[in-house]
Design a protein around this motif. Structure first.
Motif, PDB file in Angstrom:
ATOM      1  N   LEU A  24       0.775  -1.246  -0.097  1.00  0.00           N
ATOM      2  CA  LEU A  24      -0.121   0.025  -0.078  1.00  0.00           C
ATOM      3  C   LEU A  24       0.779   1.296  -0.212  1.00  0.00           C
ATOM      4  O   LEU A  24       0.723   2.159  -0.550  1.00  0.00           O
ATOM      5  CB  LEU A  24      -0.996  -0.056   1.391  1.00  0.00           C
ATOM      6  CG  LEU A  24      -1.870   1.054   1.458  1.00  0.00           C
ATOM      7  CD1 LEU A  24      -2.835   1.333   0.026  1.00  0.00           C
ATOM      8  CD2 LEU A  24      -2.714   1.041   2.614  1.00  0.00           C
ATOM      9  N   GLY A  25       1.760   1.319   0.657  1.00  0.00           N
ATOM     10  CA  GLY A  25       2.772   2.490   0.699  1.00  0.00           C
ATOM     11  C   GLY A  25       3.578   2.537  -0.516  1.00  0.00           C
ATOM     12  O   GLY A  25       3.525   3.634  -0.917  1.00  0.00           O
ATOM     13  N   ILE A  26       3.742   1.365  -1.194  1.00  0.00           N
ATOM     14  CA  ILE A  26       4.418   1.656  -2.660  1.00  0.00           C
ATOM     15  C   ILE A  26       3.562   2.312  -3.401  1.00  0.00           C
ATOM     16  O   ILE A  26       3.791   3.171  -4.332  1.00  0.00           O
ATOM     17  CB  ILE A  26       4.961   0.307  -3.087  1.00  0.00           C
ATOM     18  CG1 ILE A  26       6.042  -0.314  -2.263  1.00  0.00           C
ATOM     19  CG2 ILE A  26       5.310   0.238  -4.717  1.00  0.00           C
ATOM     20  CD1 ILE A  26       6.611  -1.625  -2.446  1.00  0.00           C
ATOM     21  N   ALA A  27       2.246   1.738  -3.294  1.00  0.00           N
ATOM     22  CA  ALA A  27       1.198   2.342  -4.358  1.00  0.00           C
ATOM     23  C   ALA A  27       1.146   3.857  -4.040  1.00  0.00           C
ATOM     24  O   ALA A  27       0.745   4.726  -4.968  1.00  0.00           O
ATOM     25  CB  ALA A  27      -0.042   1.465  -4.082  1.00  0.00           C
ATOM     26  N   MET A  28       0.936   4.191  -2.884  1.00  0.00           N
ATOM     27  CA  MET A  28       0.674   5.685  -2.330  1.00  0.00           C
ATOM     28  C   MET A  28       1.907   6.578  -2.877  1.00  0.00           C
ATOM     29  O   MET A  28       1.577   7.635  -3.321  1.00  0.00           O
ATOM     30  CB  MET A  28       0.488   5.898  -0.976  1.00  0.00           C
ATOM     31  CG  MET A  28      -0.816   5.180  -0.644  1.00  0.00           C
ATOM     32  SD  MET A  28      -1.021   5.272   1.451  1.00  0.00           S
ATOM     33  CE  MET A  28      -0.719   7.080   1.795  1.00  0.00           C
ATOM     34  N   ILE A  45       7.953   1.243 -11.929  1.00  0.00           N
ATOM     35  CA  ILE A  45       7.404   0.849 -10.523  1.00  0.00           C
ATOM     36  C   ILE A  45       8.652  -0.466 -10.162  1.00  0.00           C
ATOM     37  O   ILE A  45       9.340  -0.369  -9.214  1.00  0.00           O
ATOM     38  CB  ILE A  45       6.198   0.515 -10.341  1.00  0.00           C
ATOM     39  CG1 ILE A  45       5.261   1.802 -10.513  1.00  0.00           C
ATOM     40  CG2 ILE A  45       5.889  -0.117  -8.866  1.00  0.00           C
ATOM     41  CD1 ILE A  45       3.793   1.333 -10.418  1.00  0.00           C
ATOM     42  N   ARG A  46       8.471  -1.369 -11.071  1.00  0.00           N
ATOM     43  CA  ARG A  46       9.279  -2.788 -10.848  1.00  0.00           C
ATOM     44  C   ARG A  46      10.881  -2.350 -10.873  1.00  0.00           C
ATOM     45  O   ARG A  46      11.636  -3.111 -10.099  1.00  0.00           O
ATOM     46  CB  ARG A  46       8.896  -3.894 -11.816  1.00  0.00           C
ATOM     47  CG  ARG A  46       7.564  -4.166 -11.564  1.00  0.00           C
ATOM     48  CD  ARG A  46       7.265  -5.439 -12.284  1.00  0.00           C
ATOM     49  NE  ARG A  46       7.991  -5.615 -13.623  1.00  0.00           N
ATOM     50  CZ  ARG A  46       7.305  -5.388 -14.750  1.00  0.00           C
ATOM     51  NH1 ARG A  46       5.932  -4.924 -14.614  1.00  0.00           N
ATOM     52  NH2 ARG A  46       7.976  -5.196 -15.945  1.00  0.00           N
ATOM     53  N   ARG A  47      11.101  -1.614 -11.890  1.00  0.00           N
ATOM     54  CA  ARG A  47      12.562  -1.578 -12.400  1.00  0.00           C
ATOM     55  C   ARG A  47      13.316  -0.252 -11.671  1.00  0.00           C
ATOM     56  O   ARG A  47      14.640  -0.148 -11.652  1.00  0.00           O
ATOM     57  CB  ARG A  47      12.940  -1.716 -13.746  1.00  0.00           C
ATOM     58  CG  ARG A  47      12.394  -2.893 -14.120  1.00  0.00           C
ATOM     59  CD  ARG A  47      12.859  -3.272 -15.566  1.00  0.00           C
ATOM     60  NE  ARG A  47      12.532  -4.521 -16.166  1.00  0.00           N
ATOM     61  CZ  ARG A  47      12.763  -5.166 -16.997  1.00  0.00           C
ATOM     62  NH1 ARG A  47      13.749  -4.371 -17.840  1.00  0.00           N
ATOM     63  NH2 ARG A  47      12.192  -6.271 -17.502  1.00  0.00           N
ATOM     64  N   VAL A  48      12.575   0.859 -11.276  1.00  0.00           N
ATOM     65  CA  VAL A  48      13.258   1.991 -10.887  1.00  0.00           C
ATOM     66  C   VAL A  48      12.757   2.341  -9.652  1.00  0.00           C
ATOM     67  O   VAL A  48      13.581   2.582  -8.723  1.00  0.00           O
ATOM     68  CB  VAL A  48      12.796   3.124 -11.818  1.00  0.00           C
ATOM     69  CG1 VAL A  48      13.357   4.480 -11.031  1.00  0.00           C
ATOM     70  CG2 VAL A  48      13.137   2.879 -13.253  1.00  0.00           C
ATOM     71  N   LEU A  49      11.367   2.463  -9.197  1.00  0.00           N
ATOM     72  CA  LEU A  49      10.842   2.931  -8.030  1.00  0.00           C
ATOM     73  C   LEU A  49      11.275   2.021  -6.770  1.00  0.00           C
ATOM     74  O   LEU A  49      11.966   2.278  -5.806  1.00  0.00           O
ATOM     75  CB  LEU A  49       9.520   3.235  -8.087  1.00  0.00           C
ATOM     76  CG  LEU A  49       9.186   4.446  -9.014  1.00  0.00           C
ATOM     77  CD1 LEU A  49       7.503   4.682  -8.772  1.00  0.00           C
ATOM     78  CD2 LEU A  49       9.870   5.594  -8.574  1.00  0.00           C
ATOM     79  N   ILE A  50      10.914   0.964  -7.134  1.00  0.00           N
ATOM     80  CA  ILE A  50      10.858  -0.235  -5.888  1.00  0.00           C
ATOM     81  C   ILE A  50      12.496  -0.508  -5.762  1.00  0.00           C
ATOM     82  O   ILE A  50      12.929  -0.477  -4.677  1.00  0.00           O
ATOM     83  CB  ILE A  50      10.260  -1.544  -6.258  1.00  0.00           C
ATOM     84  CG1 ILE A  50       8.767  -1.261  -6.137  1.00  0.00           C
ATOM     85  CG2 ILE A  50      10.601  -2.797  -5.234  1.00  0.00           C
ATOM     86  CD1 ILE A  50       7.559  -2.594  -6.588  1.00  0.00           C
ATOM     87  N   PRO A  51      13.424  -0.906  -6.589  1.00  0.00           N
ATOM     88  CA  PRO A  51      14.807  -1.195  -6.367  1.00  0.00           C
ATOM     89  C   PRO A  51      15.436   0.106  -5.720  1.00  0.00           C
ATOM     90  O   PRO A  51      16.329  -0.136  -4.735  1.00  0.00           O
ATOM     91  CB  PRO A  51      15.448  -1.363  -7.775  1.00  0.00           C
ATOM     92  CG  PRO A  51      14.393  -1.843  -8.466  1.00  0.00           C
ATOM     93  CD  PRO A  51      12.950  -1.151  -8.184  1.00  0.00           C
ATOM     94  N   GLY A  52      15.226   1.333  -5.924  1.00  0.00           N
ATOM     95  CA  GLY A  52      15.725   2.697  -5.399  1.00  0.00           C
ATOM     96  C   GLY A  52      15.341   2.696  -4.142  1.00  0.00           C
ATOM     97  O   GLY A  52      15.860   3.237  -3.119  1.00  0.00           O
TER      98      GLY A  52
END
Length: 282
Positions: free
Chosen positions: A110-114, A196-203
């Protein structure tokens, strides 16, 4: 008219001057070696115990209000040998892990989505921010009515205390991603899901891991509150029983056990984060 010549420092002196500054233990912002850090931390605990022993064994404080280290050690031995205190420790650890893992499994996505979608953030953020300021202990009467006084009620107290904190902190971490990396990914042909998968989450992964480490420490405070009411096991239950008997030795030992377990879990989380994200400065 002869000019006065000022002796120039030798190259060796120039090299040793900054070295002498770096060797100063308490110089501002100077790093401390790991060995010195351990020694300084150990020194504080030694001085603390010595002061504690001085006040209690010297008769300056009544044993009714503060037990001595010797009395505490004797009560600790009784707890393990006669009162099965290891079972209480296991129950408390189980409740913390159960509530914390349940909160993390739901809060992190949920935090990632927000953080990634501003529309989702606008929808959830007011409610999550409102609930973040509500103390978890205030929900205990309702949770007892809804879930009874069993394990579910205690796990839910930890869940409530951890969930909203994790959501907001993860959202902030994900939302503070570098815009240039996002734009570069779009330029290379990435779609929204790929961003989201390759930039936001890994970073954001190192920051999310650090958030979970911090909230795990808060979870230990919530479990004691949950165990103070309607509990027949756990460290908090033992502390409550000891308070009724004015046994400050057992109370202090229970508090110390919580601190030791929390410290061990914190070090384990740090080591895991450093292993998983060795490339990060966190």
């Amino acid at each position: 008219m002869s000019s006065v010549q000022v002796p120039r420092p030798l190259p060796r002196q120039l090299a040793e001057a900054p070295r002498r500054k770096r060797n100063r233990l308490f110089a501002p912002l100077q790093p401390v070696s790991s060995q010195a850090r351990w020694l300084l931390g150990l020194a504080f605990f030694v001085l603390f115990v010595l002061a504690w022993a001085g006040f209690t064994l010297g008769g300056y404080v009544s044993p009714t209000f503060l037990a001595s280290p010797v009395t505490m050690a004797q009560e600790a031995w009784l707890l393990f040998t006669e009162y099965n205190f290891i079972h209480d420790i296991g129950m408390t650890v189980w409740r913390v892990l159960g509530g914390f893992i349940l909160a993390s499994v739901i809060a992190v996505p949920l935090g990632i989505a927000m953080g990634a979608y501003k529309g989702v953030e606008a929808f959830f953020e007011p409610f999550v921010s409102f609930c973040r300021y509500l103390p978890a202990s205030a929900f205990i009467p309702l949770l007892i009515l809804w879930a009874g006084i069993g394990e579910l009620q205690k796990v839910l107290v930890i869940f409530i205390g951890s969930f909203f904190q994790v959501v907001l902190m993860v959202a902030v971490t994900v939302g503070s991603a570098r815009r240039d990396l996002v734009e570069a990914a779009y330029t290379l042909g990435a779609d929204d899901k790929g961003i989201i998968r390759r930039v936001l989450i890994p970073g954001a992964a190192p920051g999310i891991a650090e958030t979970l480490r911090l909230v795990l420490g808060w979870a230990w405070t919530y479990v004691i509150v949950a165990e103070l009411i309607g509990s027949s096991s756990g460290i908090g239950h033992m502390i409550t029983d000891s308070q009724a008997l004015l046994n400050t030795g057992q109370i202090i030992f229970g508090i110390i056990v919580i601190g030791i377990i929390g410290l061990v879990s914190d070090f384990a989380f740090k080591a895991l984060n450093k292993r998983l994200f060795a490339w990060s400065s966190i």
